[in-house]
Design an enzyme around this catalytic site. Structure first.
Site, PDB file in Angstrom:
ATOM      1  N   ASP A  52      12.834  23.842  85.491  1.00 18.43           N
ATOM      2  CA  ASP A  52      11.262  24.204  84.934  1.00 18.43           C
ATOM      3  C   ASP A  52      11.008  25.840  85.147  1.00 18.43           C
ATOM      4  O   ASP A  52      11.060  26.094  86.468  1.00 18.43           O
ATOM      5  CB  ASP A  52       9.947  23.248  85.789  1.00 18.43           C
ATOM      6  CG  ASP A  52      10.169  22.006  85.688  1.00 18.43           C
ATOM      7  OD1 ASP A  52      11.220  21.912  85.440  1.00 18.43           O
ATOM      8  OD2 ASP A  52       9.515  20.949  86.081  1.00 18.43           O
ATOM      9  N   HIS A  54       7.184  26.040  83.694  1.00 19.90           N
ATOM     10  CA  HIS A  54       5.735  26.297  83.723  1.00 19.90           C
ATOM     11  C   HIS A  54       4.969  27.173  83.373  1.00 19.90           C
ATOM     12  O   HIS A  54       3.787  27.341  84.558  1.00 19.90           O
ATOM     13  CB  HIS A  54       5.575  25.407  85.225  1.00 19.90           C
ATOM     14  CG  HIS A  54       6.185  23.980  85.040  1.00 19.90           C
ATOM     15  ND1 HIS A  54       5.374  22.537  84.713  1.00 19.90           N
ATOM     16  CD2 HIS A  54       6.972  23.152  86.046  1.00 19.90           C
ATOM     17  CE1 HIS A  54       5.393  21.782  84.328  1.00 19.90           C
ATOM     18  NE2 HIS A  54       6.207  22.396  85.167  1.00 19.90           N
ATOM     19  N   ASP A  80       9.756  21.769  80.430  1.00 22.92           N
ATOM     20  CA  ASP A  80       8.624  22.355  81.357  1.00 22.92           C
ATOM     21  C   ASP A  80       8.405  23.231  81.241  1.00 22.92           C
ATOM     22  O   ASP A  80       8.500  24.388  82.138  1.00 22.92           O
ATOM     23  CB  ASP A  80       8.677  21.829  82.884  1.00 22.92           C
ATOM     24  CG  ASP A  80       8.066  20.254  82.709  1.00 22.92           C
ATOM     25  OD1 ASP A  80       8.277  19.394  81.843  1.00 22.92           O
ATOM     26  OD2 ASP A  80       8.338  19.538  83.917  1.00 22.92           O
ATOM     27  N   ASP A  83       1.904  24.558  80.897  1.00 25.48           N
ATOM     28  CA  ASP A  83       1.358  23.689  81.869  1.00 25.48           C
ATOM     29  C   ASP A  83       1.342  24.654  83.555  1.00 25.48           C
ATOM     30  O   ASP A  83       2.867  25.219  83.378  1.00 25.48           O
ATOM     31  CB  ASP A  83       1.013  22.494  82.026  1.00 25.48           C
ATOM     32  CG  ASP A  83       1.231  21.804  81.010  1.00 25.48           C
ATOM     33  OD1 ASP A  83      -0.181  21.664  80.194  1.00 25.48           O
ATOM     34  OD2 ASP A  83       0.865  20.744  80.762  1.00 25.48           O
ATOM     35  N   ARG A  84       0.406  24.501  84.471  1.00 26.99           N
ATOM     36  CA  ARG A  84       0.017  24.886  85.001  1.00 26.99           C
ATOM     37  C   ARG A  84       0.181  26.386  86.364  1.00 26.99           C
ATOM     38  O   ARG A  84      -0.973  26.857  86.497  1.00 26.99           O
ATOM     39  CB  ARG A  84       1.792  24.984  86.706  1.00 26.99           C
ATOM     40  CG  ARG A  84       2.095  22.866  86.563  1.00 26.99           C
ATOM     41  CD  ARG A  84       0.677  22.598  87.166  1.00 26.99           C
ATOM     42  NE  ARG A  84       1.278  20.903  87.379  1.00 26.99           N
ATOM     43  CZ  ARG A  84       0.619  20.097  87.809  1.00 26.99           C
ATOM     44  NH1 ARG A  84      -0.532  20.126  88.881  1.00 26.99           N
ATOM     45  NH2 ARG A  84       1.020  18.594  88.374  1.00 26.99           N
ATOM     46  N   ASN A 112       8.736  16.098  80.599  1.00 22.96           N
ATOM     47  CA  ASN A 112       7.260  15.794  80.250  1.00 22.96           C
ATOM     48  C   ASN A 112       6.272  15.923  80.279  1.00 22.96           C
ATOM     49  O   ASN A 112       5.189  15.626  79.174  1.00 22.96           O
ATOM     50  CB  ASN A 112       7.685  14.526  82.344  1.00 22.96           C
ATOM     51  CG  ASN A 112       7.398  15.283  82.933  1.00 22.96           C
ATOM     52  OD1 ASN A 112       8.164  15.978  82.822  1.00 22.96           O
ATOM     53  ND2 ASN A 112       5.857  15.704  83.894  1.00 22.96           N
ATOM     54  N   HIS A 113       6.038  17.318  80.407  1.00 23.04           N
ATOM     55  CA  HIS A 113       4.642  17.838  80.077  1.00 23.04           C
ATOM     56  C   HIS A 113       5.261  18.692  78.430  1.00 23.04           C
ATOM     57  O   HIS A 113       3.853  18.934  77.732  1.00 23.04           O
ATOM     58  CB  HIS A 113       5.401  19.570  80.975  1.00 23.04           C
ATOM     59  CG  HIS A 113       3.890  19.662  82.215  1.00 23.04           C
ATOM     60  ND1 HIS A 113       3.288  19.355  82.847  1.00 23.04           N
ATOM     61  CD2 HIS A 113       4.754  18.608  83.392  1.00 23.04           C
ATOM     62  CE1 HIS A 113       2.684  19.497  83.720  1.00 23.04           C
ATOM     63  NE2 HIS A 113       4.034  18.568  84.268  1.00 23.04           N
ATOM     64  N   HIS A 162      16.304  16.453  81.177  1.00 28.23           N
ATOM     65  CA  HIS A 162      14.966  16.919  82.026  1.00 28.23           C
ATOM     66  C   HIS A 162      14.877  16.246  84.033  1.00 28.23           C
ATOM     67  O   HIS A 162      15.153  16.991  84.670  1.00 28.23           O
ATOM     68  CB  HIS A 162      14.064  16.665  81.309  1.00 28.23           C
ATOM     69  CG  HIS A 162      12.899  17.600  82.295  1.00 28.23           C
ATOM     70  ND1 HIS A 162      12.659  18.754  82.708  1.00 28.23           N
ATOM     71  CD2 HIS A 162      11.717  16.919  82.666  1.00 28.23           C
ATOM     72  CE1 HIS A 162      11.545  19.320  83.246  1.00 28.23           C
ATOM     73  NE2 HIS A 162      10.409  17.826  82.881  1.00 28.23           N
ATOM     74  N   ARG A 210       5.929   8.155  90.115  1.00 25.20           N
ATOM     75  CA  ARG A 210       4.617   8.943  89.353  1.00 25.20           C
ATOM     76  C   ARG A 210       4.053   8.203  88.561  1.00 25.20           C
ATOM     77  O   ARG A 210       3.049   8.877  87.676  1.00 25.20           O
ATOM     78  CB  ARG A 210       6.021  10.349  88.478  1.00 25.20           C
ATOM     79  CG  ARG A 210       6.493  10.430  89.953  1.00 25.20           C
ATOM     80  CD  ARG A 210       7.656  11.262  88.667  1.00 25.20           C
ATOM     81  NE  ARG A 210       8.386  12.519  89.115  1.00 25.20           N
ATOM     82  CZ  ARG A 210       8.692  13.514  89.642  1.00 25.20           C
ATOM     83  NH1 ARG A 210       7.019  14.238  88.857  1.00 25.20           N
ATOM     84  NH2 ARG A 210       8.931  14.355  89.766  1.00 25.20           N
ATOM     85  N   HIS A 237      12.510  18.851  87.167  1.00 30.26           N
ATOM     86  CA  HIS A 237      11.640  18.201  87.045  1.00 30.26           C
ATOM     87  C   HIS A 237      10.976  18.277  88.538  1.00 30.26           C
ATOM     88  O   HIS A 237       9.926  17.653  88.538  1.00 30.26           O
ATOM     89  CB  HIS A 237      12.409  16.592  86.625  1.00 30.26           C
ATOM     90  CG  HIS A 237      10.939  15.595  86.664  1.00 30.26           C
ATOM     91  ND1 HIS A 237      10.206  15.596  85.770  1.00 30.26           N
ATOM     92  CD2 HIS A 237      11.073  14.529  87.183  1.00 30.26           C
ATOM     93  CE1 HIS A 237       8.912  14.314  85.869  1.00 30.26           C
ATOM     94  NE2 HIS A 237       9.651  13.751  86.450  1.00 30.26           N
TER      95      HIS A 237
END
Length: 269
Positions: A52, A54, A80, A83-84, A112-113, A162, A210, A237
């Site tokens: 990740d 991000h 990923d 995001d973040r 997943n993002h 992932h 989750r 992840h």
């Protein structure tokens, strides 16, 4: 007007975002390229695997500075990308351009993002609006996300994904026939691949806290590897304070590549 992909790459390395026209053109071309890739891509070693990132663009540039830029080094990114972090647009723009320019040297998996639902909540949607004044760039990239591959196999022995494994998938051939194109569903094999996590406290599968995917233990890993004639599972992840974590007698590894995640976690990568 013709897209100059090399000029785009150099501008991005310098920290300058692309124009809306350039982004939409890159995404249009990248969709065509990714749609021709199978669900499970086989690649040879050597390859540098990245977890990740991000939206931590400057850390991504540092990865290339340390490991070598594409195409001098082969890369596999486990998902990923957005995001973040504060620079998701620049991060995914650079990776998209590199994939277009050197398609055999860099591979991008779906995390997943890479999802409309998640990016609306965790920053990418808002960042696209702030930098371009509309959702056009966000829509272009999320259409690309629908086309990303689900898994990579390195040298016929390392299964890369992932998140993790799924109770509905025992053989890799079952992954090859999934319909991956579209938004990540709330349940099922595609959701499990991007959401699931290993857990040393379980042996089989258990529902994940989750709210999507499963947790899975050593017995599941051993059975999957044995059935498919492989030696190791490599995934991302989960935040790892040391940048990586090895479980189940060196049968599974997690790699994390966003140092000081969210600019406050203090982890290395």
């Amino acid at each position: 007007m013709k897209l100059d992909i090399d000029a785009c790459i150099e501008r991005l390395y310098a920290g300058h975002a692309l124009s809306e026209w350039e982004v939409t053109k890159v995404c249009e071309l990248l969709q065509e390229l990714l749609c021709d890739e199978p669900n499970v891509v086989s690649i040879p070693a050597p390859v540098t695997v990245v977890g990740d990132v991000h939206g931590q663009f400057h850390d991504l540039v540092e990865i290339f500075a340390i490991g070598g830029r594409v195409p001098s080094t082969n890369y596999l990114f486990l998902g990923d990308y957005v995001d973040r972090g504060q620079h998701s647009v620049e991060t995914i723009s650079l990776l998209a351009c590199l994939k277009l320019r050197h398609k055999a040297r860099i591979h991008l998996l779906r995390g997943n993002h890479e999802s409309r639902n998640i990016t609306r909540t965790y920053g990418f949607y808002a960042e696209c609006h702030a930098k371009y004044g509309s959702a056009c760039v966000w829509r272009a990239f999320t259409d690309v996300f629908d086309c990303l591959a689900l898994a990579v196999i390195i040298d016929d022995s390392i299964f890369c994904v992932h998140g993790g494994l799924s109770p509905s998938i025992t053989h890799v051939d079952q992954l090859r026939v999934l319909d991956r194109f579209g938004e990540i569903p709330h349940e099922g094999a595609v959701a499990d691949l991007v959401w699931s996590d290993p857990d040393g406290d379980v042996t089989g599968f258990a529902r994940s806290q989750r709210g999507a995917g499963y947790t899975f233990g050593a017995r599941v890993v051993d059975r999957f590897l044995h059935t498919n004639g492989m030696a190791h599972i490599l995934r991302a992840h989960q935040l790892c304070m040391e940048g990586f974590l090895v479980l189940f007698n060196d049968r599974l590894s997690t790699v994390w590549s966003a140092p000081n995640y969210c600019y406050r976690c203090g982890n290395v990568a």
